[in-house]
Motif scaffolding. Structure first.
Motif, mmCIF file in Angstrom:
data_model
loop_
_atom_site.group_PDB
_atom_site.id
_atom_site.type_symbol
_atom_site.label_atom_id
_atom_site.label_comp_id
_atom_site.label_asym_id
_atom_site.label_seq_id
_atom_site.Cartn_x
_atom_site.Cartn_y
_atom_site.Cartn_z
ATOM 1 N N SER A 37 -44.276 16.727 -83.734
ATOM 2 C CA SER A 37 -45.093 17.686 -82.980
ATOM 3 C C SER A 37 -44.294 18.228 -81.790
ATOM 4 O O SER A 37 -44.547 19.323 -81.314
ATOM 5 C CB SER A 37 -46.429 17.068 -82.569
ATOM 6 N N GLY A 40 -42.480 21.123 -83.295
ATOM 7 C CA GLY A 40 -43.332 22.135 -83.938
ATOM 8 C C GLY A 40 -43.331 22.043 -85.448
ATOM 9 O O GLY A 40 -43.811 22.931 -86.143
ATOM 10 N N ASP A 172 -50.736 24.276 -91.267
ATOM 11 C CA ASP A 172 -49.643 23.963 -90.328
ATOM 12 C C ASP A 172 -49.079 25.222 -89.663
ATOM 13 O O ASP A 172 -48.845 25.248 -88.454
ATOM 14 C CB ASP A 172 -48.512 23.207 -91.050
ATOM 15 N N LYS A 173 -48.865 26.288 -90.490
ATOM 16 C CA LYS A 173 -48.255 27.505 -89.941
ATOM 17 C C LYS A 173 -49.238 28.249 -89.041
ATOM 18 O O LYS A 173 -48.841 28.811 -88.019
ATOM 19 C CB LYS A 173 -47.759 28.395 -91.079
ATOM 20 N N ARG A 176 -49.338 26.480 -85.731
ATOM 21 C CA ARG A 176 -48.129 26.757 -84.939
ATOM 22 C C ARG A 176 -48.240 28.122 -84.247
ATOM 23 O O ARG A 176 -47.898 28.268 -83.071
ATOM 24 C CB ARG A 176 -46.925 26.716 -85.881
ATOM 25 N N TYR A 182 -48.498 19.990 -84.283
ATOM 26 C CA TYR A 182 -48.297 19.505 -85.649
ATOM 27 C C TYR A 182 -48.853 18.085 -85.760
ATOM 28 O O TYR A 182 -48.703 17.320 -84.807
ATOM 29 C CB TYR A 182 -46.792 19.527 -85.987
#
Ligand code: KG4
Ligand code: ZN
Length: 342
Positions: A37, A40, A172-173, A176, A182
Motif C-alpha cells: 500500500s 500503491g 484496485d485501479k 488508486r 491498496y
C-alpha cells in the motif's frame, strides 16, 4: 489423509494442514499488503523478498497450530501458478525441499482452481454440477464443474471471463485513482459504505459494458477510464469519492451478478460457488443472495468465509485432496504454470 499445503503466488505467504480436503487443522497467512500500500500496488520484487522472510515462520506456525509433526503428513501441496514467478518460486522450492527431507510426495496445485475449493471448507459440501465464479486480482472466470477436474477432462468447462481487466484489478485501479490504499477492493467497499444514497450529489453513472451481450464475458477496463474522467472533471473530488466508490462497486457487482445468473438460468447447476478475493465483497455476496431469491432460482449458493476468499493455503490443501496427482519433486519444476482457461 493429512495434507500440508503451501501458497505463495502473490503477496500472501500461507501454510495449512488439511484433513481429508474438508477440515482445517491450521491455516496461517502472512500478508505483505501493508508494504504494497506504500507503493500503491505490488512490486513483484518486493513481494518475493517478503515471501522469503515469511515462509519458514509461517510453516512453523501452521505445523504447531495443527499439533502435528511431519511424520503425520501424507503429502505436500503447493501452488505452482498462476502467479508472480518470484513469489511462486519461494513456495515451490520450499515444498521441494520439504518433500525431499520428509520423504513425502508433492501435489502441484493450480491457484485459480484452488480458490474454488474454499467452498469445500464450510459446513456443507457443494453438489455437482456446480457453476463457479472466480473473481480475483488477476482473474474473472466463469467455469462449469460436472465433477472434480481430476475425474476427467470434460469435468471442467470454461464458459467465459474478462476480456481485459479482472474484477479485482478494476477495484484496485479505481481505488488508486481515488487515492485510496491498496488493496483497492476493501478500500472501495469501506468508502462505499460511507455513502448514503440519499446524499446523491453528483449523480455519477459508470458504464456496465457487455451486460446485454449473449455470452459469459466481461470487460472492466472501461471502468477505470470512466473513473479517471470523473476524477479529472470533479469539482470536489474529496466530496465525490464515496459516491464514485459506491458506483464502482455497484457497476462491478451488477455485471458479475447479471452474467452469472444468466448462466444459472440456462445451465441449471445445483450449486453456485463464489471464489477469489473479490467474493469477500459484502455487497456482491448480498446481491447474489437477493437476486437468487427474486428470480426464484433453485440453486444452493456457496460463499466461503471472507478469510478463505482471499489467498490462503487451506484452499490449496482441499484442492489437492480432491484432485490428487502426487508428483515426484523433480517433476514439479518441469511443470509449466497451469491456467484454468483453454
Ligand atoms: O484472490 P486474491 O486474494 O488474490 C489473487 O489471486 O489475485 O484477490 C485479490 C483481489 C484484489 O484485487 C483485492 O482488491 C480484491 O481481491 N478484494 C476485494 C475485497 N477483498 C479483496 N474486492 C472487493 N471487495 C473486497 N472486500
Ligand atoms: Zn488468489
Amino acid at each position: 489423509m493429512l495434507i500440508f499445503a503451501i501458497e505463495s503466488s502473490c503477496d500472501e505467504t500461507a501454510a495449512a494442514v488439511i484433513e481429508n480436503g474438508t477440515k482445517i487443522l491450521s491455516n496461517v497467512v502472512a500478508s505483505s499488503a501493508a508494504q504494497h500500500s506504500l507503493t500503491g500496488g505490488i512490486i513483484p520484487e518486493n513481494a518475493a523478498r517478503q515471501q522469503i522472510r515469511s515462509i519458514i515462520p509461517v510453516i512453523d506456525e501452521a505445523m504447531g497450530q495443527a499439533g502435528v509433526t511431519h511424520k503425520d503428513i501424507d503429502a505436500i501441496a503447493v501452488t505452482i501458478g498462476p502467479g508472480l514467478i518470484g513469489s511462486l518460486l519461494v513456495g515451490v522450492e520450499t515444498a521441494k525441499t520439504l518433500s525431499l527431507a520428509w520423504n513425502k510426495p508433492i501435489i502441484p496445485v493450480n491457484h485459480m482452481l484452488a480458490h474454488i475449493y474454499a467452498n469445500w471448507l464450510g459446513e456443507k459440501v457443494p453438489e455437482f454440477p456446480a457453476l463457479a465464479l472466480v473473481v480475483s486480482g488477476g482473474h474473472t472466470d466463469l467455469v462449469l464443474l460436472k465433477g472434480h477436474p481430476s475425474g476427467g477432462k470434460d469435468n471442467l468447462t470454461y464458459l467465459g471471463g474478462t476480456r481485459d481487466d479482472a474484477a479485482g484489478e478494476a477495484f484496485d485501479k479505481s481505488a488508486r485513482l481515488l487515492g485510496l490504499p491498496y488493496p483497492g477492493g476493501p478500500s472501495i467497499a469501506a468508502a462505499a459504505a460511507k455513502f448514503k444514497i440519499s446524499n446523491l450529489k453528483f449523480k455519477i453513472s459508470l458504464p456496465r459494458p457487455m451486460l446485454d451481450e449473449n455470452n459469459y464475458d466481461w470487460s472492466f477496463s472501461g471502468l477505470k477510464t470512466a473513473v479517471l474522467r470523473e476524477v479529472q472533471t470533479s469539482k470536489d473530488i474529496k466530496l465525490a469519492t464515496t459516491e464514485i466508490a459506491h458506483e464502482v462497486q455497484e457497476a462491478i457487482v451488477e455485471c458479475l451478478v447479471t452474467k452469472t445468473l444468466k448462466a444459472c438460468q440456462s445451465l441449471k447447476p445445483k450449486s453456485l460457488l463464489l471464489a477469489g478475493g473479490v467474493s469477500a465483497n459484502a455487497r456482491l455476496r448480498e446481491a447474489f443472495g437477493l437476486k437468487i431469491e427474486n428470480c426464484k432460482l433453485k440453486i444452493d449458493l456457496f460463499v466461503p468465509e471472507a478469510r478463505l476468499c482471499t489467498d490462503n493455503a487451506a484452499s490449496i490443501g482441499s484442492c489437492a485432496f480432491f484432485n490428487n496427482t502426487p508428483t515426484p519433486w523433480r517433476d514439479v519444476c518441469a511443470n509449466p504454470e497451469l491456467t484454468i482457461t483453454g
